[in-house]
Design an enzyme around this catalytic site. Structure first.
Site, mmCIF file in Angstrom:
data_model
loop_
_atom_site.group_PDB
_atom_site.id
_atom_site.type_symbol
_atom_site.label_atom_id
_atom_site.label_comp_id
_atom_site.label_asym_id
_atom_site.label_seq_id
_atom_site.Cartn_x
_atom_site.Cartn_y
_atom_site.Cartn_z
ATOM 1 C CG HIS A 83 49.649 48.462 45.198
ATOM 2 N ND1 HIS A 83 50.562 48.193 46.194
ATOM 3 C CD2 HIS A 83 49.922 49.705 44.755
ATOM 4 C CE1 HIS A 83 51.346 49.250 46.350
ATOM 5 N NE2 HIS A 83 50.997 50.170 45.476
ATOM 6 C CG HIS A 108 40.613 46.745 42.859
ATOM 7 N ND1 HIS A 108 39.874 47.903 42.949
ATOM 8 C CD2 HIS A 108 40.751 46.297 44.130
ATOM 9 C CE1 HIS A 108 39.593 48.139 44.212
ATOM 10 N NE2 HIS A 108 40.107 47.178 44.965
ATOM 11 C CB THR A 216 40.753 48.040 51.526
ATOM 12 O OG1 THR A 216 41.035 47.725 50.168
ATOM 13 C CG2 THR A 216 39.264 47.902 51.797
#
Ligand SMILES: *[C@@H]1O[C@H](CO)[C@@H](O)[C@H](O)[C@H]1NC(C)=O
Ligand SMILES: *[C@@H]1O[C@H](CO)[C@@H](O)[C@H](O)[C@H]1NC(C)=O
Length: 343
Positions: A83, A108, A216
């Site tokens: 992801h 990230h 998120t």
């Protein structure tokens, strides 16, 4: 992000089991609430921050990273979790200036795709920056780790940094981006030399928006005290293209490789939430950036005049002293500071 969080305990596999999710398609974001109910909640992230409606609260203290400059570890682990690219951080990196002491867990990125301008998650007045970095922390006073903290309101604190494109490469970001080729496929990890995580942040840590929101990505837990810095950080176009064009969302053995692009969630409803700004609204006619520039200009001019006078006076005194045969020993010891080289 859960998968990213699961990396924390040093658990080697970057791809733990869990309901599959994606940004587009049959498992895309509009379907997240089916397998992850919190994703349908009323305090979700990201949001579109309407800067004029943010409530100024100059009493909010600046964010103070402690230990970010010289992490007490020789190497970090960088992983492709399918992801995003996630860098595990040691909990000795502490964040102060929040209601409690928070420890770092990981950072990230979210980005778009080559040739497209937007890829950030938070919007400012409807505008999407090319990319965004999230530095995830957990409340170390109450919880053992981020996996535990993510189940509790206020358990996590995330710093959001908007990435814009500028003329020059940003050397601190190269510490990460230059290693993406080693984690091209989902599930891959690599060790990279540790570096100053502080250098990834914008210079002004006292200018930010603050609100209560969520992860998120699934499971979208509403546990996050968000800090989105007002200042973006500029990386070069080549660096942005490395982020957009290197990784795959699929494992190396997958016969149908899919590129890891457009890993950002659409803005969520603000509902009844407040968004605070750590800085006052600029006077009419000037944006905050302009006010900062003008103030900085005025302060530097005063400083220049002061220094000029100071050194002129000093030189005159030195000359006088020389005439009196006094020997001066100059020493230029630098005061210990958080900006110097690591011990
Ligand atoms: C996090 O802490 C909890 C409670 O101490 C523990 O059960 C769990 O194994 C820890 N998880 C990780 C990933 O370290
Ligand atoms: C976030 O929620 C906490 C309660 O969990 C509250 O004390 C705080 O004021 C909220 N912050 C903002 C910016 O709304």
């Amino acid at each position: 992000m859960l998968r990213a969080l699961l990396l924390l305990g040093g658990l080697a596999p970057a791809l733990p089991a869990g309901p599959h999710w994606a940004y587009e398609g049959p498992h895309g974001q509009q379907h997240w609430p089916e397998g992850h109910p919190a994703c349908g909640g009323r305090a979700q992230s990201p949001i579109d921050i309407r800067t004029r409606w943010a409530q100024p609260d100059p009493s909010l203290p600046p964010v103070r990273p402690v230990g970010y400059h010289c992490p007490d570890t020789a190497a970090f682990t960088l992983a492709n979790n399918g992801h995003t690219a996630v860098l595990a951080l040691p909990p000795s990196l502490r964040l102060q200036g929040l209601p409690r002491s928070f420890a770092a867990a990981q950072l990230h990125f979210h980005w778009g795709r080559p040739g497209r301008t937007g890829g950030a998650e938070h919007l400012l007045d409807g505008r999407r920056a090319p990319a965004e970095m999230h530095v995830v922390h957990y409340d170390a006073e109450r919880y053992a780790n981020a996996s535990e903290a993510q189940h509790h309101a206020g358990g996590l604190a995330v710093l959001g940094v908007l990435l814009e494109v500028g003329a020059d490469a940003h050397p601190a970001y190269d510490n990460i981006l230059s290693h993406l080729g080693s984690i091209r496929y989902a599930g891959q990890t690599t060790a990279i030399p540790s570096f100053s995580v502080q250098d990834l942040l914008p210079p002004r840590l006292d200018l930010f928006y603050r609100y209560n929101g969520s992860l998120t990505t699934p499971p979208c837990f509403q546990a996050v005290l968000w800090t989105l810095f007002q200042q973006p950080v500029r990386i070069s176009l080549a660096q942005l293209e490395q982020l957009q064009g290197t990784l795959y969302a699929t494992a190396a053995a997958d016969p149908k490789p899919r590129r890891l692009v457009d890993n950002f969630r659409v803005p969520q409803e603000l509902n009844q939430r407040r968004v605070l700004a750590s800085f006052p609204r600029g006077p009419q006619g000037y944006s905050t950036g302009e006010v900062v520039a003008i103030t900085f200009g005025a302060v530097s001019s005063c400083l220049c005049i002061f220094l000029a006078v100071h050194f002129a006076a000093k030189r005159m005194r030195a000359k006088k002293a020389q005439e009196q045969d006094v020997v001066f020993k100059a020493s230029s010891h630098r005061a210990p500071s958080d900006d110097g080289p690591c011990p």
